[in-house]
Design an enzyme around this catalytic site. Structure first.
Site, PDB file in Angstrom:
ATOM      1  N   ARG A 110      -2.213  -5.917  -8.332  1.00 54.12           N
ATOM      2  CA  ARG A 110      -1.108  -6.858  -8.117  1.00 54.12           C
ATOM      3  C   ARG A 110      -1.062  -7.944  -9.189  1.00 54.12           C
ATOM      4  NH1 ARG A 110      -3.023  -8.025  -2.169  1.00 54.12           N
ATOM      5  NH2 ARG A 110      -4.870  -8.011  -3.470  1.00 54.12           N
ATOM      6  N   SER A 156      -3.048  -7.524   2.937  1.00 52.06           N
ATOM      7  CA  SER A 156      -3.349  -7.327   4.360  1.00 52.06           C
ATOM      8  C   SER A 156      -3.795  -8.642   4.985  1.00 52.06           C
ATOM      9  CB  SER A 156      -4.456  -6.287   4.539  1.00 52.06           C
ATOM     10  OG  SER A 156      -4.028  -5.040   4.106  1.00 52.06           O
ATOM     11  N   LYS A 210     -15.821  -7.633   4.309  1.00 51.59           N
ATOM     12  CA  LYS A 210     -14.806  -8.017   5.293  1.00 51.59           C
ATOM     13  C   LYS A 210     -15.143  -7.390   6.645  1.00 51.59           C
ATOM     14  CE  LYS A 210     -11.202  -7.502   1.758  1.00 51.59           C
ATOM     15  NZ  LYS A 210     -10.071  -6.623   1.362  1.00 51.59           N
ATOM     16  N   HIS A 256       0.845  -1.208   0.000  1.00 52.01           N
ATOM     17  CA  HIS A 256       0.000   0.000   0.000  1.00 52.01           C
ATOM     18  C   HIS A 256       0.874   1.249   0.000  1.00 52.01           C
ATOM     19  CE1 HIS A 256      -3.128  -2.588   2.314  1.00 52.01           C
ATOM     20  NE2 HIS A 256      -3.577  -2.416   1.074  1.00 52.01           N
TER      21      HIS A 256
HETATM   22  O1  PNS Z   1      -8.779  -2.767   0.522  1.00 49.43           O
HETATM   23  P1  PNS Z   1     -10.112  -3.180  -0.011  1.00 49.43           P
HETATM   24  O2  PNS Z   1     -10.869  -4.007   1.002  1.00 49.43           O
HETATM   25  O3  PNS Z   1     -10.036  -3.843  -1.352  1.00 49.43           O
HETATM   26  O4  PNS Z   1     -10.933  -1.809  -0.201  1.00 49.43           O
HETATM   27  C1  PNS Z   1     -12.219  -1.848  -0.717  1.00 49.43           C
HETATM   28  C2  PNS Z   1     -12.823  -0.447  -0.705  1.00 49.43           C
HETATM   29  C3  PNS Z   1     -12.864   0.112   0.719  1.00 49.43           C
HETATM   30  C4  PNS Z   1     -12.014   0.465  -1.584  1.00 49.43           C
HETATM   31  C5  PNS Z   1     -14.250  -0.612  -1.282  1.00 49.43           C
HETATM   32  O5  PNS Z   1     -14.962  -1.569  -0.566  1.00 49.43           O
HETATM   33  C6  PNS Z   1     -15.016   0.684  -1.304  1.00 49.43           C
HETATM   34  O6  PNS Z   1     -14.866   1.482  -2.214  1.00 49.43           O
HETATM   35  N1  PNS Z   1     -15.862   0.876  -0.271  1.00 49.43           N
HETATM   36  C7  PNS Z   1     -16.686   2.075  -0.149  1.00 49.43           C
HETATM   37  C8  PNS Z   1     -18.154   1.742  -0.421  1.00 49.43           C
HETATM   38  C9  PNS Z   1     -18.439   1.804  -1.909  1.00 49.43           C
HETATM   39  O7  PNS Z   1     -18.307   2.829  -2.534  1.00 49.43           O
HETATM   40  N2  PNS Z   1     -18.843   0.658  -2.455  1.00 49.43           N
HETATM   41  C10 PNS Z   1     -19.109   0.560  -3.857  1.00 49.43           C
HETATM   42  C11 PNS Z   1     -17.866   0.212  -4.639  1.00 49.43           C
HETATM   43  S1  PNS Z   1     -18.316  -0.462  -6.154  1.00 49.43           S
END
Ligand code: PNS
Length: 349
Positions: free
Chosen positions: A272, A310, A223, A199
């Site tokens: 990745r 993570s 998660k 990150h």
């Molecule tokens: O590190 P991660 O778990 O891949 O992050 C995912 C994250 C937090 C970027 C994603 O879940 C997100 O954008 N969450 C905010 C809610 C949202 O906008 N959801 C719609 C995305 S299509």
């Protein structure tokens, strides 16, 4: 203090409450002279408004509407009284709360301002204004200007090195036009549970490409994070402290709304392996449906981080394995303590 020019010229303003620092009549007069004496309509935004003298002067000189943001209750009462005295109450809106938080709401309204005043109390000047300046460009209409007043010479902030600065006694006034504040702001979202070397590499590389990067610590509904978002954000702040144009925020709700509030034009994500692609492609498409002007840009993970996640760090730490090299050194001990043990409880102090 009096209104200097315009339709409310000569109107006397209420006394300034204790602890609120007013812009002196002399500075106000010079400042408005340098902006050009009168305005033909348009909106003014008076941040850290104090008694509202700047916004009211703008109304008097022809601005059509003014929005005042002030966290101090007594100062807001003074703004209200001043608006009544000058007869501008129906052309104004007073908003309470912290400027940083309110900027998001104002950006979400999508109303451009012609004049923005940022005149914080001296003690917070340089750091706080530097921290919000990158967001003001997105609130400015074409031909608009931002006026920053401070008790110290303006620091050069990344992505925004221009502006005309003038000194009036102990007060520095810097005027920026829109082109000088136009910055490409990128949001780098994730759950960061915990932040890894991978990150950090993406954030660092993004900070070289974009004027400002906001690391958005969010919740992935699929998660259950071990740590609350504020604590995950604190760990990221610790390891990005050397990156001047990076800030860290907790994100609630939809990413597209957060990006709008931050005045961001880009979402940056690390990619990745091919296995990341499907879910990232899906998210990018959905985000694009909701906010077509927001571009998603991918930065390829460095080869040495292409295996790192993570979830792997959490698993290794919880089973007592070595996470050195997988998370930044600055948070190594904290990560070991927080994530060790199957329950992931914090051990020790
Ligand atoms: O590190 P991660 O778990 O891949 O992050 C995912 C994250 C937090 C970027 C994603 O879940 C997100 O954008 N969450 C905010 C809610 C949202 O906008 N959801 C719609 C995305 S299509």
């Amino acid at each position: 203090m009096r209104i200097i020019a315009g339709t409310a010229r000569g109107a006397r303003l209420v006394p300034v409450p204790d602890g609120v620092r007013p812009t002196s009549d002399r500075v106000r007069e010079s400042l408005f002279n340098s902006l050009g004496q009168f305005f033909d309509g348009g909106r003014a935004l008076d941040l850290y408004a104090g008694t509202g003298a700047l916004g009211i002067e703008a109304l008097s000189r022809g601005c059509e509407r003014a929005v005042f943001v002030e966290r101090d209750r007594r100062a807001r009462a003074a703004i209200r009284q001043n608006l009544e005295r000058t007869g501008f109450a129906d052309r104004a809106e007073i908003i309470g709360g912290e400027v940083e938080r309110q900027l998001g709401r104002l950006a979400a309204r999508g109303e451009p301002y012609n004049l923005i005043f940022a005149d914080p109390p001296y003690r917070i000047a340089a750091a706080e204004v530097g921290g919000i300046l990158y967001r003001l460009g997105a609130l400015l209409g074409s031909g608009g200007r931002v006026v920053v007043e401070s008790g110290e010479a303006p620091a050069e902030s990344p992505g925004c090195k221009k502006g005309v600065a003038r000194r009036y006694g102990g007060t520095f006034v810097t005027v920026f036009d829109r082109s000088e504040l136009t910055m490409i702001v990128a949001v780098c979202p994730g759950s960061f549970d915990p932040v890894t070397m991978g990150h950090l590499d993406i954030v660092r590389r993004a900070s070289k490409v974009f004027d400002h990067v906001v690391v958005a610590v969010g919740g992935n509904l699929r998660k259950a994070p071990r740590l609350p978002a504020v604590e995950r954000a604190r760990l990221i702040e610790k390891v990005t402290g050397d990156l001047e144009n990076v800030s860290v925020e907790v994100m609630e709700g939809l990413l597209v709304n957060f990006a709008r509030e931050q005045g961001a034009q880009v979402i940056v994500k690390g990619l990745r392996a091919v296995s990341d692609f499907e879910s990232e492609f899906e998210q990018a498409q959905l985000n694009r449906t909701m906010f077509p002007e927001l571009e998603t840009v991918f930065i390829m993970a460095s080869a040495e981080h292409s295996f790192l996640s993570s979830s792997a760090v959490r698993e290794i730490a919880s089973l007592g394995g070595e996470v050195r090299g997988l998370v930044p050194d600055g948070i190594l001990e904290t990560v070991r303590q927080i994530y060790c043990g199957a329950e992931g409880k914090i051990q020790g102090s």
